[in-house]
Design an enzyme around this catalytic site. Structure first.
Site, PDB file in Angstrom:
ATOM      1  N   SER A 181     -97.877 -13.470   9.470  1.00 56.02           N
ATOM      2  CA  SER A 181     -99.213 -14.052   9.600  1.00 56.02           C
ATOM      3  C   SER A 181     -99.260 -15.555   9.392  1.00 56.02           C
ATOM      4  O   SER A 181    -100.094 -16.230   9.990  1.00 56.02           O
ATOM      5  CB  SER A 181    -100.175 -13.371   8.632  1.00 56.02           C
ATOM      6  OG  SER A 181     -99.704 -13.486   7.308  1.00 56.02           O
ATOM      7  N   HIS A 209    -100.921  -8.907  13.592  1.00 51.25           N
ATOM      8  CA  HIS A 209    -101.011 -10.081  14.477  1.00 51.25           C
ATOM      9  C   HIS A 209    -100.309  -9.855  15.811  1.00 51.25           C
ATOM     10  O   HIS A 209    -100.116 -10.808  16.571  1.00 51.25           O
ATOM     11  CB  HIS A 209    -100.450 -11.316  13.767  1.00 51.25           C
ATOM     12  CG  HIS A 209    -101.270 -11.688  12.577  1.00 51.25           C
ATOM     13  ND1 HIS A 209    -102.404 -12.464  12.663  1.00 51.25           N
ATOM     14  CD2 HIS A 209    -101.157 -11.326  11.266  1.00 51.25           C
ATOM     15  CE1 HIS A 209    -102.935 -12.596  11.460  1.00 51.25           C
ATOM     16  NE2 HIS A 209    -102.205 -11.906  10.596  1.00 51.25           N
ATOM     17  N   LYS A 240    -108.705  -8.358  14.052  1.00 56.67           N
ATOM     18  CA  LYS A 240    -108.151  -9.595  14.618  1.00 56.67           C
ATOM     19  C   LYS A 240    -108.336  -9.552  16.139  1.00 56.67           C
ATOM     20  O   LYS A 240    -109.450  -9.756  16.618  1.00 56.67           O
ATOM     21  CB  LYS A 240    -106.714  -9.782  14.139  1.00 56.67           C
ATOM     22  CG  LYS A 240    -106.667  -9.836  12.599  1.00 56.67           C
ATOM     23  CD  LYS A 240    -105.341 -10.188  12.048  1.00 56.67           C
ATOM     24  CE  LYS A 240    -105.238  -9.944  10.549  1.00 56.67           C
ATOM     25  NZ  LYS A 240    -106.113 -10.760   9.715  1.00 56.67           N
TER      26      LYS A 240
HETATM   27  C1  LIG Z   1    -100.340  -9.115   8.235  1.00 53.92           C
HETATM   28  C2  LIG Z   1    -101.675  -8.670   7.763  1.00 53.92           C
HETATM   29  N1  LIG Z   1    -101.817  -7.405   7.324  1.00 53.92           N
HETATM   30  C3  LIG Z   1    -103.011  -6.948   6.894  1.00 53.92           C
HETATM   31  C4  LIG Z   1    -104.125  -7.751   6.896  1.00 53.92           C
HETATM   32  C5  LIG Z   1    -105.411  -7.205   6.360  1.00 53.92           C
HETATM   33  O1  LIG Z   1    -106.253  -6.840   7.395  1.00 53.92           O
HETATM   34  P1  LIG Z   1    -107.840  -6.851   7.180  1.00 53.92           P
HETATM   35  O2  LIG Z   1    -108.273  -8.270   7.343  1.00 53.92           O
HETATM   36  O3  LIG Z   1    -108.359  -5.939   8.227  1.00 53.92           O
HETATM   37  O4  LIG Z   1    -108.087  -6.361   5.797  1.00 53.92           O
HETATM   38  C6  LIG Z   1    -104.024  -9.061   7.362  1.00 53.92           C
HETATM   39  C7  LIG Z   1    -105.209  -9.948   7.476  1.00 53.92           C
HETATM   40  O5  LIG Z   1    -105.809 -10.465   6.690  1.00 53.92           O
HETATM   41  C8  LIG Z   1    -102.766  -9.548   7.779  1.00 53.92           C
HETATM   42  O6  LIG Z   1    -102.619 -10.804   8.191  1.00 53.92           O
END
Ligand SMILES: Cc1ncc(COP(=O)(O)O)c(C=O)c1O
Length: 413
Positions: A181, A209, A240
């Site tokens: 990320s 992502h 996303k």
């Molecule tokens: C790699 C990754 N996993 C999980 C999440 C968590 O997802 P959410 O925003 O739907 O809680 C995010 C984002 O914030 C992320 O970047």
């Protein structure tokens, strides 16, 4: 007590690590309004520009008409409404797995799933750059936790040998992301799959992502690399590229049934609003269509343009000049983004600055120029590896990307 936190906050401020919320008063497409000023947003994960898409808006409003706003109870009590069921069917079909289960967020999916699969004396091997939700889920499980250096297949192999030797008969779980990320690089998925098979380990792949961005119809890296059947737990978020909200796990029917029985963040939480599930379903339908695939290819045109212009900026030289601790990582990410063919890399471009204050100053400078690219600092990234994380979307015009790169060029002189 008051003083204690005031002192703690002052200490954060002194290290340029304090965080503040900014109110966005209007957000449509890649433009946002903050404090009465319009800015071009280069920090959103709405990679396909679906968050404001009429199809998703319409799906959400009709679900409100039919089911109301709140689900009223957890899924296992009386909250299991048709939009949730339809969404999970569509997700499983799209991801080509037997079944799917949705959670109220990606964070909740990790927090519920990892402890449901792993317990004391089991072993979790986690990539060093994994997202906080995966780290927190791993810690909550109580399993023995070992972190391997980012994308270091050799170190992972030696951890696996250790785990098989010292914890024989126990479960071993490898956790990684398809696209990291904050760095935008990809996991070496084929090598990881080869290792997990050799050592009889399980694999959780967080495609947060990657879905919507990578693979046929945006099905993610496992689909692109044709290893779908080898990734037992395919995790992702609907928040996303899918433009809605919520997290999901795709996998075998047995896995999903187990999670329904054991994932505490699923069991003990009210079902997500039906409108959100309906909007996510509209996004999955869109991604599965020819028009969705066209939008994804448009995103890749934008990524290629950004890769070309960002590569010309030579921000690496500038980065070296300010003594960034993470230059090697920056270099490998940039090189990966530059040299690989059009279907590699991602929509994320990290400009690793190093110092926290330097990153804040650059973000402020870009904001003065009309661009929103907030500074990312510790603990989201390592100390001394503060950065501007630039995310390109299909909703950006080419001219907006050119203008951003010109501004970066001016600030990096
Ligand atoms: C790699 C990754 N996993 C999980 C999440 C968590 O997802 P959410 O925003 O739907 O809680 C995010 C984002 O914030 C992320 O970047």
């Amino acid at each position: 007590m008051e003083n204690l936190f005031a002192n703690d906050l002052a200490a954060l401020r002194a290290r340029s690590l304090d965080r503040h919320l900014r109110e966005i008063t209007d957000a449509k497409g890649p433009e946002v309004e903050i404090g009465g000023r319009r800015l071009i947003n280069f920090s959103s994960n709405d990679y396909l520009g679906l968050a404001n898409d009429p199809r998703l808006r319409e799906a959400a409003t009709s679900a409100i008409d039919e089911f109301g706003v709140g689900a009223g109870a957890s899924r296992l009590i009386t909250g299991n409404l048709s939009p949730h069921v339809r969404l999970e069917r569509a997700l499983a079909e799209w991801k080509r797995t037997e079944a799917a289960l949705c959670f109220s967020s990606g964070y909740a999916a990790a927090l519920g799933t990892i402890p449901a699969l792993m317990g004391k004396d089991d072993v979790i091997l986690l990539d060093k750059l994994c997202h906080a939700s995966l780290i927190d889920g791993a810690k909550l499980s109580g399993a023995v936790l070992r972190v391997f250096p980012h994308n270091h297949v050799g170190k992972l192999e030696s951890h696996l040998e250790w785990a098989r030797r010292e914890h024989s008969g126990r479960r071993i779980l490898i956790i990684t992301e398809s696209v990291f990320s904050m760095d935008g690089d990809r996991a070496p998925l084929h090598e990881l799959v080869e290792l997990k098979k050799r050592f009889g380990a399980l694999l959780i792949l967080d495609e947060a992502h990657a879905v919507g961005v990578i693979g046929p119809n945006g099905r993610g890296l496992a689909a692109e690399e044709d290893v779908n059947a080898d990734v037992e737990v395919q995790m992702g978020t609907l928040s996303k590229a899918l433009g809605a909200s919520g997290g999901y796990i795709c996998g075998s029917r047995t896995l999903i049934e187990w999670l329904i029985n054991r994932a505490r963040s699923f069991i003990y939480s009210t079902a997500p609003p039906p409108a959100v599930a309906a909007a996510a379903l509209a996004a999955v339908d869109f991604l599965s269509s020819a028009e969705g695939e066209e939008r994804r290819l448009l995103l890749w045109d934008r990524i290629k343009l950004m890769r070309e212009l960002f590569g010309q900026l030579d921000v690496e030289r500038w980065t070296l000049g300010v003594g960034c601790l993470n230059v090697a990582n920056q270099r490998s990410t940039l090189n990966a983004q530059r040299s690989k063919s059009s279907d590699s890399g991602s929509a994320i471009f990290p400009w690793i600055v190093g110092g926290e204050q330097a990153a804040l100053s650059l973000a402020a400078g870009l904001q003065d120029d009309g661009f929103l690219v907030p500074a990312i600092r510790y603990p989201t990234v390592a100390k001394g590896a503060a950065r501007l994380r630039i995310a390109v979307t299909a909703a950006h015009e080419e001219d907006q990307i050119r203008a951003l790169c010109q501004a970066i060029g001016r600030h990096s002189l």
